[in-house]
Structures are given as structure tokens and as C-alpha cells.
Design an enzyme around this catalytic site. Structure first.
Site, short mmCIF file in Angstrom:
data_model
loop_
_atom_site.label_atom_id
_atom_site.label_comp_id
_atom_site.label_asym_id
_atom_site.label_seq_id
_atom_site.Cartn_x
_atom_site.Cartn_y
_atom_site.Cartn_z
N GLU A 230 0.75 -1.07 -0.14
CA GLU A 230 -0.04 -0.02 -0.16
C GLU A 230 0.91 1.26 0.10
O GLU A 230 1.39 1.44 1.11
CB GLU A 230 -0.84 0.12 1.37
CG GLU A 230 -1.74 -1.37 1.22
CD GLU A 230 -3.13 -1.09 0.59
OE1 GLU A 230 -3.17 -0.19 -0.25
OE2 GLU A 230 -3.86 -1.99 0.42
N CYS A 264 -2.41 8.95 2.02
CA CYS A 264 -1.95 8.55 0.92
C CYS A 264 -3.19 8.94 -0.10
O CYS A 264 -2.88 9.06 -1.38
CB CYS A 264 -1.98 7.11 0.98
SG CYS A 264 -2.99 6.25 1.88
P1 NAP Z 1 8.33 5.07 4.68
O1 NAP Z 1 9.83 5.81 5.02
O2 NAP Z 1 8.28 4.10 3.40
O3 NAP Z 1 8.07 4.18 6.29
C1 NAP Z 1 7.04 3.24 6.06
C2 NAP Z 1 7.60 2.17 7.10
O4 NAP Z 1 8.69 1.41 6.53
C3 NAP Z 1 8.29 2.57 8.32
O5 NAP Z 1 8.07 1.70 9.38
C4 NAP Z 1 9.79 2.80 8.15
O6 NAP Z 1 10.67 2.47 9.07
C5 NAP Z 1 9.77 1.45 7.14
N1 NAP Z 1 10.99 1.30 6.21
C6 NAP Z 1 11.70 2.36 5.39
N2 NAP Z 1 12.57 1.88 4.85
C7 NAP Z 1 12.72 0.60 4.98
C8 NAP Z 1 13.44 -0.47 4.49
N3 NAP Z 1 14.60 -0.21 3.73
N4 NAP Z 1 13.35 -1.75 5.06
C9 NAP Z 1 12.43 -2.07 5.95
N5 NAP Z 1 11.57 -0.86 6.45
C10 NAP Z 1 11.82 0.32 5.81
O7 NAP Z 1 7.07 5.98 4.52
P2 NAP Z 1 6.70 7.34 5.03
O8 NAP Z 1 7.33 8.28 4.07
O9 NAP Z 1 7.02 7.60 6.59
O10 NAP Z 1 5.04 7.44 4.85
C11 NAP Z 1 4.60 8.13 3.91
C12 NAP Z 1 4.07 7.24 2.62
O11 NAP Z 1 3.30 6.12 2.82
C13 NAP Z 1 3.61 7.96 1.75
O12 NAP Z 1 3.99 7.91 0.26
C14 NAP Z 1 2.04 7.64 1.65
O13 NAP Z 1 1.43 8.05 0.34
C15 NAP Z 1 2.20 6.10 2.12
N6 NAP Z 1 1.17 5.57 2.48
C16 NAP Z 1 0.16 4.70 2.01
C17 NAP Z 1 -0.77 4.33 2.29
C18 NAP Z 1 -1.65 3.42 1.64
O14 NAP Z 1 -2.45 2.54 2.33
N7 NAP Z 1 -1.47 3.23 0.38
C19 NAP Z 1 -1.10 4.58 3.54
C20 NAP Z 1 -0.47 5.54 4.33
C21 NAP Z 1 0.68 5.88 3.85
P3 NAP Z 1 11.19 4.02 9.93
O15 NAP Z 1 10.23 4.47 10.19
O16 NAP Z 1 12.02 3.15 11.03
O17 NAP Z 1 12.12 4.35 8.63
#
Ligand code: NAP
Length: 457
Positions: A230, A264
């Protein structure tokens, strides 16, 4: 990154948490696997698992205010929005408690070989990697169907919402779930990769950015593990020339500012037909300028701070780059409180296709305005995106809106209402917004073995 609570309104480091070791990870996997191999996980034991889900709804209901405050303190959400988030969690737990037995009942298949049916069995431990923007709701979307199906779960939550992570783990334990049902882990990306590689783990559900999604989906693919992703979105909010334009504009402004724009499925690209563009723009700007920034715990505040200084700085960089490439600021730059990670609501126009902003997701209170001539232009612009999550269409003619909805390449389209998510409706996207669905009947079937049994004549 360190697991810590930094209040985005006061900038105070509230609490820092100790990371989990590899031995902790091993203990979590051993407990989850033992549970999966026990009678607890069998389809025959579903009613006991559903009682835990119903109890989870009760536990969260009893802790509603406490949980809402934790959300607001950790990532800055307005307290009213935090209360609705907790209510959504309660609804999802109760929904699967009430409906999972029906979703996972054997399905007969008429065929030429004999009597045949498909059963739904658990598959083993599922790993969830989750984001901070709906820090309890994102968890319940994966854990409620997992408990119903009999899949134990290990979870890596975002590093800036550790108290939410622990609050969910405690609520599940207090609801009577046996050891191994759900384990929160404060771990690194390397430990995540090791978990995915472990034979006891059979799937991974990630909600987050495109970048994290592509890394984790790649790791899952390399080990032939099922994954759901997602990811981000750049959803359109379409206003046709026959729409109730004032209602549409008010909804559009709300759909961009909710959760400080960090959603999102937020309305990120307004696509408006020329006949109603001036009126639409006027009302949106009025609404943006009326936003009250302040303490998220104060019910009078209508625009929350962003979740972190980094999130705010990243958005400012994106905005500066958009303007440097020719975008025009139609509204923005309002004074923000001295304290807290506030970003003034901003409306951008004049965005050419060559501007990086045209294809980028702005994860905060910045909207883009595009004025177009006709329905074909709406579809062309809407689909000229790498993302495909949701979208909204406002029109006085529902049949016309339905025709357009079927031409827009996304996983979800809402007509004459802002995008929303409820337990009963499947949620997910296409293109770089990811794959798989959460919620409803489709969500619970992502991580089950759909096992065919045939009895010969
Ligand atoms: P993110 O950086 O991708 O973080 C999301 C999760 O992934 C966190 O737990 C993060 O941990 C972890 N993570 C990051 N890099 C990783 C890796 N290499 N290996 C394992 N885990 C990893 O996302 P964000 O920027 O905080 O959140 C915003 C994004 O999420 C936006 O693009 C938004 O549109 C999307 N989103 C999508 C939905 C949906 O349902 N489609 C819902 C909500 C948000 P850490 O915090 O420790 O970095």
C-alpha cells in the site's frame, strides 16, 4: 533510525526506546511459529480467535481517549481526528469478528471431477511494516484479518510512533490473545530483511513510500514470499462543470488538509473544468486561509503540525523546486505558529508537465490546481501519473461521473464525496501505488491458503 517519541507540536523528545536484538527477533518468530503449528491456528478454532477480536474492540473502546492522546502526541494529529482513528480501529476489529467466518467459509466449486470446494487455511507468520500517518489504524488493518485467519504476526512500525506500536501490542495481549499472536519489534531494515528471508515467515504487508515498498517487495520476491504493498498516491479531485461547486470546493479543501495533508489518498491534484474554476479556486483559498493552526490537543485547532521537522523540510524543498520550475503560488506563505512543525496551506497553479511537481506526491498541505476543457482532458490528465490509488469526481450528473470513474486508472474512485475508508470496502491501488487489497473480504484473502479439495465419484 532511533525509536523515539518527538512531539511535533512542542519539539520535545518525550521518550526513547531500546531497539530489539536479533535474539528478541528469534524469540518472536519461535513464539509465532509455535502458535501457527498449534490448534489455535486451525480453521476449526476460528470462533475462539474471533472472540479475541471482539474483545480487542472492547479494550480499544475502553481506552479510546488514552489511545487518541498517544496518537496526537506522537505524530501531531488533531485530537478529534485521533478519536476518529481509534473508532475506525474498533470498527475494523468488530467487523472481522462479525464477518470473517462468512468470508473464510469453504466455497463449493461445480466441476466435472467430483465434489469440490476451496477451504481457507492460515499460511504462517506474516510480517507487517507500517507508517506513522495513521499509527493505530494501519496496524489494525493487517492484524485483524490475520488474527481471524490464524496467521501470527510480527510488526515493524515507523520509528517515530513507538508508543502507538506498544499500545496496540498491549491491547491485543489484554484482549486475551495467546503469546505469539502479535509481536512489536523495534528493528532495523537489515533485521526486516532477515525476517523476510526466514522460512517461518510466509508473507509481508507494507504500507509506506514507494522507496521502502520497492526494497521490501524486492526482498519478498527474492524469497518467493507473498507481499501486499500500500504505497503512495497522487489522487485527483475532479470537479465537472455541472457540479455543486461550493460543496465540491469545501470538500476538496478538507480532503487536502485532513491529517495535515499526510494521507495517501488525500486530494492532491484538483482537476477542474474551466466553467467552474474561478468559483472553485475562490472557495478553496478561503478555506485554506481560514485554517487554524495550533495545539493538536485543542479542539479549536483545525490544521495540525506536520509529523516531524524532516517531513516539513522535505515538503518545503519540493515546493521551492516546483516554484523554481514555473509553478505559481495561488495561496500560501501564511504566518505559522513559532512552535511546532506547521506548514501553511498552499495552492499551486501553472504546473507544466516538465515540472517535477507534476509527477510528485506532496505529503502535506499543498494542493495542485489544473484547469481543463472537457471530460477527455480530465481522463488524460488523471491517468498521466505513475500512481493509481484513489480519486474523487464531483458532478451534478451521476451517470456522467460513473462513466469517468470507469476510465480513471486507480484502485478506488468516489463520486460526490471525498475519499474515505471503512472496514466494509476494499482498499488499495494500481501502478506505483502498489498491489493487493486491505479490508473487506478481499483483504482477508490476501494471506490465506485457498486450498482445493476434490472428492472423486
Ligand atoms: P516510509 O519511509 O516508507 O516508512 C514506512 C515504513 O517503512 C516505516 O516503518 C519505515 O521505518 C519502514 N521502512 C523504510 N525503509 C525501509 C527499509 N529499507 N526496510 C524496511 N523498512 C523500511 O514511509 P513514510 O514516508 O513515512 O510514509 C509516507 C508514505 O506512505 C507516503 O508515500 C504515503 O502515501 C504512503 N502511505 C500509503 C498508504 C496506503 O494505504 N496506500 C497509507 C499511508 C501512507 P522507519 O520509520 O524506521 O524508517
Amino acid at each position: 533510525m532511533a525509536y523515539q517519541t518527538v512531539n511535533p507540536y512542542t519539539n520535545e523528545v518525550v521518550q526513547t526506546f531500546t531497539a530489539h536484538s536479533d535474539a528478541d527477533v528469534e524469540a518472536a518468530l519461535a513464539a509465532g511459529h509455535a502458535l501457527y503449528k498449534s490448534d489455535w491456528a486451525s480453521p476449526a478454532n476460528m470462533s475462539a480467535r474471533l472472540k479475541i477480536l471482539a474483545m480487542l474492540a472492547e479494550v480499544m473502546n475502553a481506552r479510546k481517549e488514552e489511545l487518541a492522546r498517544i496518537i496526537s502526541i506522537e505524530m501531531g494529529k488533531l485530537i478529534g481526528e485521533s478519536r476518529s482513528e481509534v473508532q475506525s480501529c474498533i470498527d475494523i476489529a468488530q467487523y472481522y469478528a462479525d464477518n470473517a467466518a462468512r468470508f473464510l467459509a469453504p466455497v463449493p466449486y461445480p466441476d466435472v471431477l467430483g465434489e469440490a470446494w476451496v477451504e481457507h487455511h492460515p499460511v504462517g507468520i506474516i510480517l507487517a511494516v507500517e507508517p506513522w500517518n495513521f499509527p493505530l489504524y494501519q496496524l489494525i488493518r493487517v492484524v485483524a484479518p490475520a488474527i481471524a485467519a490464524g496467521n501470527p504476526m510480527v510488526v515493524k512500525h515507523a520509528s517515530n510512533v513507538p508508543q502507538c506500536a506498544l499500545a496496540m501490542e498491549k491491547a491485543i495481549a489484554d484482549a486475551g490473545a495467546p503469546a505469539g499472536t502479535y509481536r512489536n519489534l523495534f528493528i532495523t531494515p537489515e533485521q526486516v530483511a532477515n525476517i523476510i528471508a526466514d522460512d517461518r515467515v510466509q508473507g509481508v504487508a507494507l504500507t509506506g513510500s514507494e522507496k521502502a515498498g520497492s526494497i521490501v517487495a524486492g526482498q519478498a520476491g527474492a524469497k518467493l514470499k507473498k507481499a501486499t504493498m500500500e504505497l503512495g498516491g497522487n489522487d485527483v479531485f475532479v470537479v465537472l462543470d455541472d457540479a455543486d461547486v461550493v460543496r465540491a470546493a469545501k470538500t476538496a479543501a478538507g480532503a487536502r488538509l485532513y491529517n495535515a495533508g499526510q494521507v495517501c489518498t488525500a486530494a492532491k491534484r484538483y482537476i477542474v473544468q474551466a466553467a467552474v474554476a474561478d468559483e472553485f479556486t475562490r472557495v478553496v483559498i478561503e478555506r485554506f486561509q481560514a485554517a487554524q493552526m495550533g495545539d493538536p490537543l485543542d479542539d479549536a485547532t483545525t490544521l495540525a503540525p506536520m509529523s516531524s521537522q524532516r517531513a516539513k523540510n522535505d515538503l518545503q524543498t519540493q515546493l521551492d523546486q516546483a516554484v523554481a520550475n514555473g509553478a505559481k503560488v495561488l495561496c500560501g506563505g501564511a504566518a505559522v505558529p513559532e512552535q511546532g512543525q506547521f506548514f501553511p496551506p498552499t495552492l499551486l497553479g501553472n504546473i507544466e508537465r516538465s515540472n517535477p511537481a507534476y509527477f510528485e506526491e506532496f505529503f502535506g498541505p499543498v494542493a495542485q490546481l489544473y484547469v481543463v476543457a472537457d471530460d477527455d482532458a480530465v481522463v488524460a490528465l488523471a491517468n498521466d501519473s505513475n500512481y493509481g490509488l484513489g480519486g474523487t469526481i464531483f458532478s451534478g450528473n451521476v451517470e456522467r461521473a460513473k462513466q469517468l470513474a470507469s476510465r480513471i486508472e486507480t484502485g478506488m474512485v468516489f463520486i460526490n464525496q471525498g475519499g474515505d475508508s471503512v472496514a466494509e470496502l476494499p482498499f488499495g491501488g494500481v501502478k506505483r501505488s502498489g498491489f493487493g487489497r486491505e479490508l473487506a473480504d478481499l483483504g482477508i484473502k490476501e494471506f490465506v491458503n485457498q486450498k482445493l479439495v476434490v472428492v472423486g465419484g
